[in-house]
Design an enzyme around this catalytic site. Sequence first.
Site, mmCIF file in Angstrom:
data_model
loop_
_atom_site.group_PDB
_atom_site.id
_atom_site.type_symbol
_atom_site.label_atom_id
_atom_site.label_comp_id
_atom_site.label_asym_id
_atom_site.label_seq_id
_atom_site.Cartn_x
_atom_site.Cartn_y
_atom_site.Cartn_z
ATOM 1 N N SER A 200 -0.745 -5.956 -2.056
ATOM 2 C CA SER A 200 0.124 -5.458 -0.986
ATOM 3 C C SER A 200 0.713 -6.390 -0.038
ATOM 4 O O SER A 200 0.283 -7.496 -0.009
ATOM 5 C CB SER A 200 -0.344 -4.443 -0.309
ATOM 6 O OG SER A 200 -1.352 -4.950 0.688
ATOM 7 N N LYS A 201 1.531 -6.202 0.816
ATOM 8 C CA LYS A 201 2.144 -6.988 1.814
ATOM 9 C C LYS A 201 1.077 -7.909 2.504
ATOM 10 O O LYS A 201 1.433 -8.923 3.108
ATOM 11 C CB LYS A 201 2.917 -6.389 2.850
ATOM 12 C CG LYS A 201 4.228 -5.901 2.055
ATOM 13 C CD LYS A 201 5.233 -5.465 3.206
ATOM 14 C CE LYS A 201 6.590 -4.581 2.940
ATOM 15 N NZ LYS A 201 6.439 -3.167 2.716
ATOM 16 N N ARG A 202 -0.147 -7.164 2.752
ATOM 17 C CA ARG A 202 -1.204 -8.024 3.294
ATOM 18 C C ARG A 202 -1.788 -9.259 2.731
ATOM 19 O O ARG A 202 -2.002 -10.129 3.478
ATOM 20 C CB ARG A 202 -2.360 -7.197 3.411
ATOM 21 C CG ARG A 202 -2.699 -6.545 4.547
ATOM 22 C CD ARG A 202 -3.727 -5.634 4.655
ATOM 23 N NE ARG A 202 -4.153 -5.017 3.330
ATOM 24 C CZ ARG A 202 -5.137 -5.294 2.366
ATOM 25 N NH1 ARG A 202 -6.013 -6.201 2.793
ATOM 26 N NH2 ARG A 202 -5.539 -4.592 1.473
ATOM 27 N N HIS A 203 -1.444 -9.383 1.393
ATOM 28 C CA HIS A 203 -1.742 -10.478 0.646
ATOM 29 C C HIS A 203 -0.699 -11.557 0.673
ATOM 30 O O HIS A 203 -1.081 -12.559 0.315
ATOM 31 C CB HIS A 203 -1.965 -10.207 -0.803
ATOM 32 C CG HIS A 203 -3.261 -9.089 -0.867
ATOM 33 N ND1 HIS A 203 -2.995 -7.536 -1.101
ATOM 34 C CD2 HIS A 203 -4.419 -9.268 -0.797
ATOM 35 C CE1 HIS A 203 -4.116 -7.182 -1.273
ATOM 36 N NE2 HIS A 203 -5.107 -7.854 -1.035
ATOM 37 N N GLY A 204 0.460 -11.334 1.007
ATOM 38 C CA GLY A 204 1.528 -12.357 1.022
ATOM 39 C C GLY A 204 2.555 -11.449 0.100
ATOM 40 O O GLY A 204 3.136 -10.516 0.212
#
Length: 515
Positions: free
Chosen positions: A267-271
């Site tokens: 998800s966006k959290r990872h990049g």
Amino acid sequence: MCPFHPFLAFGVKTMNPVRVRFAPSPTGFLHVGNARTALFNWLFARQHNGRFILRIEDTDVERSFSAFEEQLIMDLKWLGLEWDEGPETEGEFGPYRQSLRLLTYRDYTRRLLEKKAAYHCFCSSEDLEREKNTAVSEGRMPLYSGRCLKLDPKESAARIAGGEEAAVRLKTPECGELSFDDDVRGTVSFDLSLVGDPVIVRSNGHPAYNFAVVIDDHCMNISHVIRGEDHISNMPRQILVYKALSLPLPRFAHLSMVMGEDNTRLSKRHGATSVRQFDDDGILSSALANYLALLGWSPPEDREVLSLEEMVPLFNLKKVSRSAAIFDYKKLHWLNRQHLKRQPVEQLARAAFPFLKDEGILPADMTPDLWAWLEKAVGILIEKVDRLSDLSPHFAALFEYSPEKLDGEAREILSSDCARKVLFSVHEELKTLEKVDFAAFGILTKKVKEQTGCKGKELFHPLRVALTARTSGLDLDKFIPLVEEGAELSFPAPLKNCRSRVSEILNYLGETGSR
Ligand code: GLU
């Protein structure tokens, strides 16, 4: 006791030719997990001389947007995953957009109702919510009670004729086991007592995903359904639709999810997660496609750096791993570097241009001379980066020449006796040169060496600082031709040639009394 139900005995089609599909819903940007699904379908089709079909699943009218569809189409093309049938290309099994196929779904719904394999459901959402809450509070699975199944068919028909809104539900066996062979996961079984009668057509007339997908895969003659593992839970409902309509099943292959390094869904959290973001970040489409293929598949003989064409004969769906694939950004960047090295400079220059234009380093209207210079510069600087977006600072370093920003080490270098002699001598010698290419510069440094008696570090370190206002950077044999040729061209900010650089630093040192 579970009575035999004809739905539980079924066959699988053995199909030729191979026809596979990618069936995105245009409800967001193309996620790399879905892009990998598209890629595996594409590879499988190409490998079997089959057809790759793009079908837009836009029956969720509230969440589907044409802007997402347009972007999706651009992203698939950017990745090189062109389809044989679908929007734009069309084909004999179209239309390829679900919102244009409502009559087909209606026809199949009618068949199911006539066979009494489906029934109208008049329950309101409040009724259903109440039923669900009761089931949960009593510790039962919240399955549909089958209330409308018990309605007198005449009453049901009269209510429909009277214009009352109703959903359509599929009648399913109350118990039993259902299993299918998955080309990635092996045999997968389901307990049918955990599957209620699903809604196949909503009361607004729109088909539910699990219904439309079966009708479309059947009508489009799909031989293999290759998609994400998140759809496994939909399999019992889909198989039951196939059986209710006596349709043969395609083969299925459910791909594992793409996870971040912490084992949660990427998800966006990872990049970056959408194909668009990777393009914006300077990843080449060939590198992203290559990396996506490695998520769950290991090419033979550890051949990791592959173009799409090279992957086609090597790909093996049966060897795709069923364990979750971990997205490793570092590995992607490494692969990107390998793909950058494989690209012809003309293409690299085209790909690098938008980044350099956005940074104000290149003008929007490029002349043939500027393109030629850019190709030369990119060919030299590309080895310094993993991504095209990282090129800008290396280009900026060619343009920036600020003696007032010299760091301590550079000042130290220029403060020696030798440095002073070298700079004066270089300045004088440069005046005599018509063209300052690297060969001429070589001759010049020899003369400077003879005149000053300085050699090695004492000669070359001041020279580097004088020309670049830095203590490290490109080798001078690459740097000199780039700035000399660039100085003749018109960039948004001028590129200074060697002569003006040396004059400028001498002036600066003179004014500040540093020599
Ligand atoms: N439209 C579904 C999705 O975007 C895919 C359905 C399928 O591949 O069966 O998740």
